[in-house]
Write an enzyme that holds these catalytic residues in place. Sequence first.
Site, mmCIF file in Angstrom:
data_model
loop_
_atom_site.group_PDB
_atom_site.id
_atom_site.type_symbol
_atom_site.label_atom_id
_atom_site.label_comp_id
_atom_site.label_asym_id
_atom_site.label_seq_id
_atom_site.Cartn_x
_atom_site.Cartn_y
_atom_site.Cartn_z
ATOM 1 N N TYR A 140 0.887 -0.950 0.109
ATOM 2 C CA TYR A 140 0.317 -0.496 0.139
ATOM 3 C C TYR A 140 0.998 1.270 0.134
ATOM 4 O O TYR A 140 -0.099 1.821 -0.153
ATOM 5 C CB TYR A 140 -1.208 -0.111 1.116
ATOM 6 C CG TYR A 140 -2.008 -0.929 1.329
ATOM 7 C CD1 TYR A 140 -2.181 -1.838 -0.632
ATOM 8 C CD2 TYR A 140 -2.959 -1.142 2.170
ATOM 9 C CE1 TYR A 140 -3.151 -2.180 0.034
ATOM 10 C CE2 TYR A 140 -4.000 -1.620 2.488
ATOM 11 C CZ TYR A 140 -4.226 -2.927 0.998
ATOM 12 O OH TYR A 140 -5.202 -3.798 0.934
ATOM 13 N N LYS A 186 3.416 -15.383 2.149
ATOM 14 C CA LYS A 186 2.902 -16.119 1.334
ATOM 15 C C LYS A 186 4.204 -16.867 -0.038
ATOM 16 O O LYS A 186 4.314 -16.349 -0.581
ATOM 17 C CB LYS A 186 1.922 -15.335 -0.258
ATOM 18 C CG LYS A 186 1.519 -15.894 -1.710
ATOM 19 C CD LYS A 186 0.387 -16.941 -1.751
ATOM 20 C CE LYS A 186 0.122 -17.847 -3.137
ATOM 21 N NZ LYS A 186 -0.485 -18.467 -2.801
ATOM 22 N N ASP A 218 -4.085 -17.800 1.026
ATOM 23 C CA ASP A 218 -4.873 -18.463 0.192
ATOM 24 C C ASP A 218 -6.043 -19.456 1.803
ATOM 25 O O ASP A 218 -6.847 -19.696 1.840
ATOM 26 C CB ASP A 218 -4.512 -19.224 -0.930
ATOM 27 C CG ASP A 218 -3.075 -20.084 -1.472
ATOM 28 O OD1 ASP A 218 -2.469 -19.815 -0.067
ATOM 29 O OD2 ASP A 218 -2.989 -21.009 -2.186
ATOM 30 N N ASP A 242 -5.771 -6.889 5.296
ATOM 31 C CA ASP A 242 -6.959 -6.267 4.498
ATOM 32 C C ASP A 242 -7.778 -7.156 4.656
ATOM 33 O O ASP A 242 -9.243 -6.549 5.191
ATOM 34 C CB ASP A 242 -6.521 -5.365 3.922
ATOM 35 C CG ASP A 242 -7.411 -4.194 3.766
ATOM 36 O OD1 ASP A 242 -9.067 -3.637 4.334
ATOM 37 O OD2 ASP A 242 -7.609 -3.648 2.476
ATOM 38 N N ASP A 246 -11.208 -8.255 7.418
ATOM 39 C CA ASP A 246 -12.284 -8.894 7.077
ATOM 40 C C ASP A 246 -13.106 -9.579 7.453
ATOM 41 O O ASP A 246 -14.156 -10.058 7.633
ATOM 42 C CB ASP A 246 -13.069 -8.145 6.121
ATOM 43 C CG ASP A 246 -12.733 -6.160 6.037
ATOM 44 O OD1 ASP A 246 -12.425 -5.506 6.843
ATOM 45 O OD2 ASP A 246 -13.061 -5.491 4.458
#
Length: 353
Positions: A140, A186, A218, A242, A246
């Site tokens: 980001y 990852k 994943d 992020d 959620d």
Amino acid sequence: MFKIVTIPGDGIGSEVVASAVQVIKALEEKHGLEIEIEEHLFGGASYDVHGEMLTEETLEACKNCDAVLLGAVGGPKWENLPHEKKPEAALLRIRKELGLFANFRPAKVYDALVNASSLKSEILSGTDFMVIRELTGGIYFGQPRGYDEEKGWNTMVYEKYEVERIARLAFETAMKREKRLVSIDKANVLECSQFWRNIVHEVHKDFPEVELSDMYVDNAAMQVVRDPKQFDVIVTKNLFGDILSDISGMITGSLGMLPSASIGSKHALYEPIHGSAPDIAGRNKANPIATIASVAMMFEHSFSMQHIADDIYTAIEKTLESGLRTADIANPGDSVASTEEITDAITASLEVS
Ligand code: NAD
């Protein structure tokens, strides 16, 4: 003596922060605390008065207190402003200026709401874990970034100190809980993730009592909905956090129930994860529990008063067990309580316990 700066912001922000202040005042009385509360403008409410979403005065106040409590910002009135003047830009700026590099999001299921989730109650019941997301680094913020007519590009980069400090916070959090930490990355595809993994394992040497495991992002997304009870503390980088925070929050119920804490080395900011909910603003309908639970996180992290945090969580649980529900968590046929009724019930429960 603690000093809390409240910045209610827009829409339901002012309603839910008023509820939180009522709870703080009840706690002050009950536990003989001295708490100074100073309110400042932020977001559209500030723009309408000063022509900017975040003034230097509000920023200075946030830097000169023990903790900040934020409601929510934004709404249709300010949607068409230029990007750099939008409420989101002010939110990013306040987090950056306060150096808030870690975001804590609990995924905890209240027994009384176990049937409100999209997951089966037997999978969900007993779920209680913490997602810690790195907030100021990674893709980001990495340079270079941009796009032209032929391609778009971003850069995922982490410096060693950025991984070390969030890893340390995650291990410290695990030490206070069940001492199990899952680091999510990852590393099979991204060099930046292999680097993250190496540093997390280095920091682990200082916390030998914590059981550390690694999980690919994943697989983690799948495990959170398949068997959320397996987790105690999760730590992950900005982008993965992020998304995972959620998912983890929503399996436990409504937006109106979800608190958060953003922590830096000097400052801390607490806020519900929901927005300003213009559709219900000013109608005494908002669920104040996310903001009241954010106050519990404040007592935990900023004031190191776990017993008071527990007091708040118990009052929330008792209120839910009594059947009181705002519309967002009510079942069909339930009578619906207002923001003020829920707040009064939580405050009353604190007073008698
Ligand atoms: P939202 O979270 O405000 O609302 C989404 C839905 O959830 C709405 O139907 C709303 O009524 C409901 N809801 C949210 N909080 C609730 C609560 N406490 N009690 C009961 N119901 C609740 O998201 P949105 O509608 O996408 O955004 C509205 C505004 O809020 C936009 O301007 C957006 O930019 C802003 N926003 C701000 C923040 C923040 O301040 N951190 C976060 C998200 C969105």
